[in-house]
Design an enzyme around this catalytic site. Sequence first.
Site, PDB file in Angstrom:
ATOM      1  N   GLY A   1     -15.473  15.302 -27.538  1.00 19.41           N
ATOM      2  CA  GLY A   1     -15.169  13.875 -27.735  1.00 19.41           C
ATOM      3  C   GLY A   1     -16.457  13.071 -27.640  1.00 19.41           C
ATOM      4  N   ARG A   2     -16.286  11.768 -27.431  1.00 16.43           N
ATOM      5  CA  ARG A   2     -17.444  10.863 -27.426  1.00 16.43           C
ATOM      6  C   ARG A   2     -18.507  11.275 -26.405  1.00 16.43           C
ATOM      7  NH1 ARG A   2     -13.567   6.291 -28.463  1.00 16.43           N
ATOM      8  NH2 ARG A   2     -12.697   6.964 -26.496  1.00 16.43           N
ATOM      9  N   ILE A   3     -18.079  11.596 -25.171  1.00 16.28           N
ATOM     10  CA  ILE A   3     -19.068  11.872 -24.123  1.00 16.28           C
ATOM     11  C   ILE A   3     -19.721  13.233 -24.354  1.00 16.28           C
ATOM     12  CG2 ILE A   3     -19.452  12.100 -21.630  1.00 16.28           C
ATOM     13  CD1 ILE A   3     -17.093  10.144 -21.221  1.00 16.28           C
TER      14      ILE A   3
ATOM     15  N   THR B   1     -18.587  16.251 -15.052  1.00 22.05           N
ATOM     16  CA  THR B   1     -18.514  14.784 -14.916  1.00 22.05           C
ATOM     17  C   THR B   1     -17.194  14.273 -15.503  1.00 22.05           C
ATOM     18  OG1 THR B   1     -19.708  14.585 -17.013  1.00 22.05           O
ATOM     19  CG2 THR B   1     -21.006  14.323 -15.004  1.00 22.05           C
ATOM     20  N   SER B   2     -16.225  15.195 -15.699  1.00 18.94           N
ATOM     21  CA  SER B   2     -14.984  14.754 -16.363  1.00 18.94           C
ATOM     22  C   SER B   2     -13.917  14.406 -15.314  1.00 18.94           C
ATOM     23  CB  SER B   2     -14.502  15.822 -17.345  1.00 18.94           C
ATOM     24  OG  SER B   2     -14.103  17.006 -16.679  1.00 18.94           O
ATOM     25  N   ARG B   3     -13.080  15.359 -14.968  1.00 19.19           N
ATOM     26  CA  ARG B   3     -12.106  15.163 -13.902  1.00 19.19           C
ATOM     27  C   ARG B   3     -12.093  16.428 -13.058  1.00 19.19           C
ATOM     28  NH1 ARG B   3     -12.542  10.534 -14.649  1.00 19.19           N
ATOM     29  NH2 ARG B   3     -10.951   9.003 -15.221  1.00 19.19           N
TER      30      ARG B   3
ATOM     31  N   GLU C   1     -10.258  14.679  -4.941  1.00 20.99           N
ATOM     32  CA  GLU C   1     -11.064  13.495  -4.691  1.00 20.99           C
ATOM     33  C   GLU C   1     -10.323  12.463  -3.840  1.00 20.99           C
ATOM     34  OE1 GLU C   1     -13.015  12.898  -8.430  1.00 20.99           O
ATOM     35  OE2 GLU C   1     -13.513  10.869  -7.847  1.00 20.99           O
TER      36      GLU C   1
ATOM     37  N   HIS D   1     -18.563  10.498  -7.781  1.00 23.95           N
ATOM     38  CA  HIS D   1     -17.954   9.952  -9.006  1.00 23.95           C
ATOM     39  C   HIS D   1     -18.683   8.684  -9.474  1.00 23.95           C
ATOM     40  CE1 HIS D   1     -13.919   9.963 -11.396  1.00 23.95           C
ATOM     41  NE2 HIS D   1     -14.929   9.547 -12.148  1.00 23.95           N
TER      42      HIS D   1
HETATM   43  C1  DGY Z   1     -13.787   7.004 -16.276  1.00 26.85           C
HETATM   44  O1  DGY Z   1     -13.988   5.888 -16.780  1.00 26.85           O
HETATM   45  O2  DGY Z   1     -12.809   7.684 -16.569  1.00 26.85           O
HETATM   46  C2  DGY Z   1     -14.809   7.496 -15.299  1.00 26.85           C
HETATM   47  O3  DGY Z   1     -14.409   8.618 -14.658  1.00 26.85           O
HETATM   48  C3  DGY Z   1     -15.224   6.412 -14.336  1.00 26.85           C
HETATM   49  O4  DGY Z   1     -15.957   5.525 -15.019  1.00 26.85           O
END
Ligand code: DGY
Length: 325
Positions: free
Chosen positions: A156-158, A236-238, A267, A285
């Site tokens: 995706g975008r990220i 860095t996702s979930r 978390e 996060h």
């Molecule tokens: C999101 O936006 O989903 C990030 O985890 C926090 O900015």
Amino acid sequence: MNRWNVYVTNEIPKPALDMLEEYCNIEVNRTGEVLSKPVLLEKVKGRDAVLCLLTDPIDAEVMDAARGAKIFANYAVGYNNIDVSAATERGILVSNTPGVLTDTTAEMAWALLFSVARRVVESDKYSRMGKYKSWGPMLFLGQDVIGKTVGVIGAGRIGLSFAKRAKAFDMKVLYNSAKANLEFERETGGEFVSLETLLKESDFVSIHTPLLPATLHLIGEKELDLMKESAILINTSRGPVVDEAALVKALQTGKIWGAGLDVYEFEPEFTQGLLELDNAVVCPHIASATIDTRTKMGIIAVTNILAAMKGELPPNCLNPEVYSS
Ligand code: DGY
């Protein structure tokens, strides 16, 4: 136009709150703490809109308490904290903040990758503890990044923004996602491979997939076993995309070399053993946490609320069928 009564579940950057306050009566939770469920249920009562965070579980119970609310505007791109179908059933709009945090989040994934590969945090601690006595040929040997293979999970975008930067380090890009993405391939030269191939061949694996039933524990013991012993995992996702207990074990036993984490399965709790590991960099996060990006996220969330207030479709509406039904 009537001023709406809006609840904001935590403090967000001032320009966004000022913009909201110009058109609405607002109450902001300024305690700095995540609201407990009973307090959240109480606070949303009688509101026209709620600006909420990824830490607020917005389920059917909260929506029923907020009877009359027209929109829950999430201050995040991820919206796994909101039961969107329950909102749609109740005719409540849901919006998120895509786009503005793409590059900032991708940048953080690279920051974590370099921190783990070059042992930045570990060696910083060493210096501060007064342990640095002389240059040493064996001191904090890390992993090279240039010329290596990076595996990107989620195109995706990220994921795309992250993968684009790999060119600067002459890296080979492998990627895996629900389906092949031609734009991703054009812009990154990435090759679409199975998850198994990606895990076996990558020196660095970076996760950029949303949390969905299909991605829960996408990386567990079996997947970690496929990775190289020199490999580094970045998330860095979930958090729940990774089975954290299996990851801790893999890091403890040297099954993989390191991990750079910004998100956690439970978390804000950390799985037992994670914080004792020198080969893990653990951030709270903060992947979208730059002054510019967090301000833009606020402006977008407010823009979504103001659009709903005018009876327009919010630009980042996740359930436009609310208006068409
Ligand atoms: C999101 O936006 O989903 C990030 O985890 C926090 O900015």
